[in-house]
Design an enzyme around this catalytic site. Structure first.
Site, PDB file in Angstrom:
ATOM      1  N   LYS A 181       0.833  -1.211   0.000  1.00 37.51           N
ATOM      2  CA  LYS A 181       0.000   0.000   0.000  1.00 37.51           C
ATOM      3  C   LYS A 181       0.860   1.250   0.000  1.00 37.51           C
ATOM      4  O   LYS A 181       0.559   2.227  -0.677  1.00 37.51           O
ATOM      5  CB  LYS A 181      -0.901   0.023   1.240  1.00 37.51           C
ATOM      6  CG  LYS A 181      -2.181  -0.708   1.008  1.00 37.51           C
ATOM      7  CD  LYS A 181      -3.135  -0.533   2.164  1.00 37.51           C
ATOM      8  CE  LYS A 181      -4.096  -1.702   2.162  1.00 37.51           C
ATOM      9  NZ  LYS A 181      -4.670  -1.981   3.464  1.00 37.51           N
ATOM     10  N   LYS A 234      -6.121  -6.831 -13.692  1.00 37.84           N
ATOM     11  CA  LYS A 234      -6.954  -7.119 -12.526  1.00 37.84           C
ATOM     12  C   LYS A 234      -8.107  -6.110 -12.459  1.00 37.84           C
ATOM     13  O   LYS A 234      -7.903  -4.932 -12.730  1.00 37.84           O
ATOM     14  CB  LYS A 234      -6.049  -6.992 -11.299  1.00 37.84           C
ATOM     15  CG  LYS A 234      -6.731  -7.140  -9.994  1.00 37.84           C
ATOM     16  CD  LYS A 234      -5.734  -6.985  -8.849  1.00 37.84           C
ATOM     17  CE  LYS A 234      -6.504  -6.787  -7.589  1.00 37.84           C
ATOM     18  NZ  LYS A 234      -5.936  -5.983  -6.586  1.00 37.84           N
ATOM     19  N   LYS A 284     -11.071  -0.611  -9.253  1.00 38.20           N
ATOM     20  CA  LYS A 284     -11.646   0.709  -9.448  1.00 38.20           C
ATOM     21  C   LYS A 284     -10.593   1.701  -9.941  1.00 38.20           C
ATOM     22  O   LYS A 284     -10.869   2.556 -10.765  1.00 38.20           O
ATOM     23  CB  LYS A 284     -12.249   1.196  -8.132  1.00 38.20           C
ATOM     24  CG  LYS A 284     -13.491   2.008  -8.336  1.00 38.20           C
ATOM     25  CD  LYS A 284     -14.026   2.468  -7.006  1.00 38.20           C
ATOM     26  CE  LYS A 284     -12.881   2.791  -6.131  1.00 38.20           C
ATOM     27  NZ  LYS A 284     -12.858   3.888  -5.307  1.00 38.20           N
TER      28      LYS A 284
END
Ligand code: TRP
Length: 329
Positions: free
Chosen positions: A117, A197, A200
């Site tokens: 992340k 993949k 969003k």
């Protein structure tokens, strides 16, 4: 009623936006199947969303409602399943604080998603909360004394940490939490429209809230083999997202389509039409339920209020056990 079942599930999704087909096939659809057998709590984890979305929080509340509609559209039955907005149930936060005291920093620094992340979102100064993400997730699960947690592969490391934290708590203060098992969903991950993949942030999703027209248009725009220009050019179905969807929805039909695509007797346009039809068939009941719930927003509010009531009753019971075990009550 759900309350009398001895197997308990907590699972959840973040509320970063509308849910897409991958969320449905990979998680929601599974929860719907499990809700008869388990006492099921389906979380909408808004506090987790704050670990990365804390500057502009203006969309979070709308996202919670969208997620609730998607859960109901997918077929979660509020008579059986408690739909739980995490921040409405204080015990998630209470247990998080207590677990944070017994979780060594080293365990958290090793969690692969923490590094991922930080890199993906270019976070130079990670917050305490981001590092603690998996502790909050452990609190979510343990505060229901969940026995099972349906998760995708990407969450297995988090669940392993939850189990370690549960063991550590039990070791320090006496047996309190069951060690929750992962119910791995082996469903093949659905690709996005561009064959990456589905995510969003890539803008390549089909959303559960898309209309039939939007779905058909998106399927027509789906990436296909750049070397298959005319129908009779040989295709490569193993790398084609149209084929991947076909296989997910209709294994037999897909097994026939693959050689036809390779042999050049099935063209991309016709194949997409077949897959769009299958997708529309799959999604029609969701659209109907979504429309029915969207027409009665007060009842959706009531579903969330009732979910929170049930969640509070369950989690306050756990907290009582926790405070006692820690000799603070
Ligand atoms: N971390 C999960 C995800 O990103 C979301 C989540 C939060 C969760 N708490 C949970 C999943 C508890 C299962 C159980 O998908």
């Amino acid at each position: 009623m759900a309350e009398s079942k001895d197997k308990v599930i907590f699972s959840a999704m973040q509320v970063t936006g509308k849910l897409h087909l991958g969320n449905y096939e990979g998680a929601l659809r599974n929860w719907v199947r499990l809700q008869d057998e388990y006492e099921l709590y389906a979380g909408i984890v808004d506090l987790h969303s704050l670990t990365t979305t804390f500057r502009d929080t203006s969309e979070l509340r709308a996202n919670i409602r969208d997620a609730a509609l998607d859960y109901l559209a997918a077929g979660l039955d509020p008579e059986k399943t408690a739909i739980v907005v995490q921040s409405w149930v204080p015990a998630h936060s209470e247990l998080h604080v207590l677990l944070s005291m017994i979780t060594p920093l080293g365990w958290l620094e090793r969690v692969p998603t923490y590094k991922e992340k930080r890199e993906q979102l270019h976070i130079a100064n990670p917050s305490y909360g981001l590092l603690g993400y998996p502790v909050l997730m452990a609190a979510d699960i343990l505060v229901y004394r969940a026995t099972d947690v349906p998760v995708g592969r990407d969450q297995v490391a988090h669940l392993e940490l939850t189990r370690e934290i549960a063991r550590r708590f039990n070791h320090l203060y006496g047996e309190t939490f069951p060690e929750p098992q992962a119910l791995l969903n082996e469903f093949a991950v659905l690709p996005g429209l561009d064959n990456r993949k589905m995510s969003k942030s890539y803008g390549n999703c089909i959303y559960l809230s898309d209309s039939e027209e939007e779905v058909r248009k998106k399927v027509r725009s789906m990436f296909t083999d750049p070397e298959k220009i005319r129908k009779n050019d040989p295709g490569h179905p193993a790398q084609c997202p149209v084929q991947a969807y076909h296989a997910a929805y209709d294994a037999e039909g897909a097994a026939e389509a693959a050689p036809a695509c390779e042999a050049g007797t099935l063209g991309c346009v016709a194949h997409k039409q077949q897959v769009a039809d299958l997708m529309v068939q799959r999604l029609t009941p969701l659209w109907e339920r979504r429309a029915a719930w969207a027409a009665k927003p007060a009842e959706v509010d009531e579903v969330l209020a009732e979910g929170a009531r049930r969640a509070r009753a369950k989690t306050e019971e756990t907290m009582e056990m926790v405070w006692r075990a820690m000799k603070l009550r």
